[in-house]
Design an enzyme around this catalytic site. Sequence first.
Site, mmCIF file in Angstrom:
data_model
loop_
_atom_site.group_PDB
_atom_site.id
_atom_site.type_symbol
_atom_site.label_atom_id
_atom_site.label_comp_id
_atom_site.label_asym_id
_atom_site.label_seq_id
_atom_site.Cartn_x
_atom_site.Cartn_y
_atom_site.Cartn_z
ATOM 1 N N ASP A 99 -43.907 -57.687 -44.295
ATOM 2 C CA ASP A 99 -44.901 -56.977 -45.103
ATOM 3 C C ASP A 99 -44.370 -55.621 -45.546
ATOM 4 O OD1 ASP A 99 -47.299 -58.305 -45.655
ATOM 5 O OD2 ASP A 99 -48.044 -58.011 -43.615
ATOM 6 N N GLU A 198 -56.298 -64.957 -48.105
ATOM 7 C CA GLU A 198 -56.981 -64.605 -46.852
ATOM 8 C C GLU A 198 -58.493 -64.560 -47.040
ATOM 9 O OE1 GLU A 198 -55.314 -61.227 -44.821
ATOM 10 O OE2 GLU A 198 -56.897 -61.204 -43.311
HETATM 11 O O1 KIV Z 1 -50.248 -58.726 -41.557
HETATM 12 C C1 KIV Z 1 -50.547 -59.913 -41.353
HETATM 13 O O2 KIV Z 1 -50.516 -60.414 -40.231
HETATM 14 C C2 KIV Z 1 -50.956 -60.712 -42.503
HETATM 15 C C3 KIV Z 1 -51.517 -62.066 -42.229
HETATM 16 C C4 KIV Z 1 -52.902 -61.943 -41.729
HETATM 17 C C5 KIV Z 1 -51.422 -62.956 -43.400
HETATM 18 O O3 KIV Z 1 -50.839 -60.286 -43.604
#
Ligand code: KIV
Length: 280
Positions: A99, A198
Site C-alpha cells: 500500500d 471493499e
Molecule cells: O490495508 C489493507 O489491509 C487493505 C485491505 C483491507 C484490502 O487495504
Amino acid sequence: MTPRFGIMSTAKKNSPKRITTHVLQEMKQKGEKISMLTSYDFSMAGIVDAAGIDVILVGDSASNVMAGHETTLPITLDQMIYHASSVVRAINRSLIVVDLPFGSYQGNSKEALTSSIKIMKESGAHAVKLEGGQEVVESIERILSAGIPVMGHLGLTPQSIYKFGTYVVRAKEDEEAKKLLEDAKALEEAGCFALVLEKIPAKLAKMVAESISIPVIGIGAGKDVDGQVLVIHDMLGITQEFSPRFLRRYNDLYTSIKSSVEDYIKDVKSGDFPNEKEQY
Ligand code: KIV
C-alpha cells in the site's frame, strides 16, 4: 541472541512457480479464484507463502494491527517499506503488493511516482496499491510509466475515513454505485492489473467484476468477484473487537496465545521452567 539462520534457508529452499500479475490475469480468464491476505513481518509472511497464498498485501492496515493506531492515516512510507522488506525476505512464491500510505501520493503524480519507486527499490516488492478512482488516474499512469504494476482500491477507502465519517457499506445508492462502476472502468483503462473492492453490495461487486477484464478482489464484496482478501490478524482471531459481517474467523489465536503465555508465566513462577533437559 542465538542466530536463526535456519529460518532463511528453509524459506528460500524450494522455488515454486512465482505468481505474477500475468498469472492473476490468467486466473481471472480461467475462473480460478485468487487468494490474498495481508502480512507485515517475516515470520507470518513465511507461513502465509508456504501455505500457498497467491497475493500478499503489505497493507496500511499495519497502522491498525501492528502499530495500534485507530486509522490507517499515521503510517509512514518508511514504515511501510520496513514491513514490506521483512515480508519480501520470507517469500518465494506469492506476489507482494504494498500500500502507498496516506500522504505519499495524493499531492501529485510526481510524488506518487517517487513514493512508488522508493517502495520498489528499498523493499523489493512487486507492485503498489493506492486508493481512489478517476482522481488518481494520472498518478497511476505515471507510476506505470516507470514499469511499476498498480492495484486499485475502491468502495470503502480507509484513507478517506474523515471525509466519509464512518466505516459503513459504500455505494448502496444508485449515484454512488454508478460512480464506482465508472471509476473501476477508469482504473482498468489506466492500466491497473487488479482492483480491490471493499465493503460494497455484492450485486454491485458482481457487476464490476463482469464489466472489467482485470481481476477484482473483494473484502466484504460478496462471492461473485475474482478473489478475496482479509486482514490476517482478523481471520486468525488475533484481533477481537473488529467483527464486521464479512469477516470469517479461521482461528482464535487471541485465546490460544493468551493461554500459552499464562502457562509460561505459571511455569516460570513455579520454577517448573526450565527443567533439567532445558538447560546446559
Ligand atoms: O490495508 C489493507 O489491509 C487493505 C485491505 C483491507 C484490502 O487495504
